[in-house]
Motif scaffolding. Structure first.
Motif, PDB file in Angstrom:
ATOM      1  N   GLN A  24      72.834  67.055  50.114  1.00 16.75           N
ATOM      2  CA  GLN A  24      72.109  66.428  49.002  1.00 16.75           C
ATOM      3  C   GLN A  24      72.889  66.586  47.694  1.00 16.75           C
ATOM      4  N   ASN A  25      72.509  65.806  46.690  1.00 14.31           N
ATOM      5  CA  ASN A  25      73.100  65.962  45.352  1.00 14.31           C
ATOM      6  C   ASN A  25      72.870  67.403  44.900  1.00 14.31           C
ATOM      7  N   ILE A  26      73.920  68.035  44.383  1.00 16.42           N
ATOM      8  CA  ILE A  26      73.897  69.492  44.156  1.00 16.42           C
ATOM      9  C   ILE A  26      72.853  69.932  43.123  1.00 16.42           C
ATOM     10  N   GLU A  27      72.495  69.053  42.183  1.00 15.41           N
ATOM     11  CA  GLU A  27      71.537  69.485  41.149  1.00 15.41           C
ATOM     12  C   GLU A  27      70.141  69.766  41.733  1.00 15.41           C
ATOM     13  N   ASN A  78      62.749  59.889  48.788  1.00 12.76           N
ATOM     14  CA  ASN A  78      63.171  58.495  48.698  1.00 12.76           C
ATOM     15  C   ASN A  78      63.260  57.929  50.114  1.00 12.76           C
ATOM     16  N   MET A  79      62.447  56.922  50.381  1.00 11.54           N
ATOM     17  CA  MET A  79      62.323  56.398  51.745  1.00 11.54           C
ATOM     18  C   MET A  79      63.566  55.641  52.228  1.00 11.54           C
ATOM     19  N   ASN A  80      64.543  55.428  51.357  1.00 14.03           N
ATOM     20  CA  ASN A  80      65.788  54.796  51.822  1.00 14.03           C
ATOM     21  C   ASN A  80      66.687  55.789  52.553  1.00 14.03           C
ATOM     22  N   SER A  81      66.296  57.061  52.555  1.00 14.15           N
ATOM     23  CA  SER A  81      67.145  58.097  53.147  1.00 14.15           C
ATOM     24  C   SER A  81      67.010  58.114  54.673  1.00 14.15           C
ATOM     25  N   PRO A 262      76.157  58.150  52.214  1.00 12.32           N
ATOM     26  CA  PRO A 262      75.396  57.469  51.161  1.00 12.32           C
ATOM     27  C   PRO A 262      73.892  57.687  51.314  1.00 12.32           C
ATOM     28  N   ASN A 263      73.429  57.805  52.551  1.00  7.02           N
ATOM     29  CA  ASN A 263      71.987  57.956  52.772  1.00  7.02           C
ATOM     30  C   ASN A 263      71.456  59.299  52.296  1.00  7.02           C
ATOM     31  N   MET A 264      72.330  60.307  52.292  1.00  7.77           N
ATOM     32  CA  MET A 264      71.928  61.639  51.838  1.00  7.77           C
ATOM     33  C   MET A 264      71.821  61.693  50.314  1.00  7.77           C
TER      34      MET A 264
END
Ligand code: 13P
Ligand code: SF4
Length: 304
Positions: A24-27, A78-81, A262-264
């Motif tokens: 995931q994005n680190i923040e 986010n349901m696009n994941s 990209p999905n993550m």
């Protein structure tokens, strides 16, 4: 509004926890209760007393949390994941695959839907795939959906034939043998750490092959100072952050700048805040399917 503080407040008010995969994005780590790989997060989901689980990861991970905690509310920010590999097999394909190879136990990588898990014998993650196959004590197994992980396990064991479905992870397959050769030339003192979803030739040329968490643990304890990370960017980002934070004096170089799932990366702090506030994007699973899928996951958790 300070979104980090607001999320922390909502977590307390609602008795919620946030589980975050290392890709995931680190923040997102700052507001997370658990950060790790699929196996670690599955165990956390099975044990928690929280009322709400927000899963910062991809759909099949949130589904697995729901299967393990059917009485809790589980949300995906986010349901696009989605996971491209998990979507490569559905129940119809699985049934055909089983029909073509009858009377052979089916091991199912956790990167799969609840419906697929419900029709397999036992689940595994990349951390425990070897032990799970070994535990079956049979000469032949079917393995879905990742052909590369399945074939890697077959090579490690040497005495079990693994018939694999033809699924794969498009992100990990972007790592090529030439990337390894180039890294060896540029960084001759570095160790190359690789995820088993990569091409088997890439794994063969690496110094260590393991799941996300195994790679991170290996890098921490190694006395080397430079590492090439042959898996998703989130792993290199977290290792570099921790090296600075805890003065390890180590450097982690992503094998190739394109190794990003990209999905993550869809889930953002805003999505997490909105999900917690409005309780949207709840994961629901048919009860019968969930019960059957749980048998596969529980069997795995009982082995390792
Ligand atoms: P881990 O089991 O290492 O968490 O892998 C999950 C995944 O999706 C790798 O691509
Ligand atoms: Fe799925 Fe590959 Fe992304 Fe992992 S890295 S979530 S296997 S698409």
């Amino acid at each position: 509004m300070n979104i980090i503080e607001e999320i922390k407040k909502l977590k307390k008010e609602k008795n919620a926890i946030i589980l975050t995969h290392c890709y995931q994005n680190i923040e997102i780590d700052e507001i997370s209760d658990f950060v790790g790989d699929s196996l670690y997060l599955s165990r956390a989901a099975a044990k928690t007393n929280a009322d709400i689980i927000v899963f910062a990861g991809v759909y099949f991970m949130a589904q697995s949390a729901k299967i393990l905690s059917p009485n809790k509310k589980v949300f995906l920010p986010n349901m696009n994941s989605g996971c491209l590999m998990a979507d490569m097999i559905d129940v119809n394909n699985l049934r055909i695959f089983k029909k073509q190879n009858p009377n052979i136990p089916v091991v199912c990588y956790i990167n799969s839907t609840a419906e697929v898990k419900a029709e397999c014998d036992i689940c595994c993650t990349s951390s425990n795939a070897i032990e799970i196959v070994k535990s079956l004590n049979v000469p032949k197994v079917l393995f879905v959906p990742d052909t590369y992980l399945g074939k890697w396990v077959e090579k490690q064991l040497g005495n079990v034939e693994i018939i694999t479905f033809n699924g794969f992870c498009p992100t990990h397959l972007r790592i090529r043998v030439e990337d390894i050769e180039r890294a060896r030339k540029l960084y001759p003192n570095a160790e190359i750490l690789t995820h088993p979803e990569c091409h088997n030739e890439v794994a063969k040329l690496s110094d260590f092959v393991g799941s996300t968490k195994e790679i991170m643990d290996y890098a921490k304890q190694s006395d080397k100072k430079q590492f090439i990370i042959a898996t998703e960017k989130g792993v290199a980002d977290r290792l570099n952050r921790d090296s600075k934070l805890y003065n390890w004096g180590k450097e982690f170089i992503l094998i190739n700048e394109n190794i990003i799932c990209p999905n993550m990366k869809h889930n953002t702090l805003e999505d997490i805040y909105n999900t917690l506030l409005n309780e949207t994007n709840e994961i629901t699973i048919d009860k019968e399917i969930s019960k059957k899928a749980r048998i596969s996951i529980d069997k795995m958790l009982n082995v390792k």
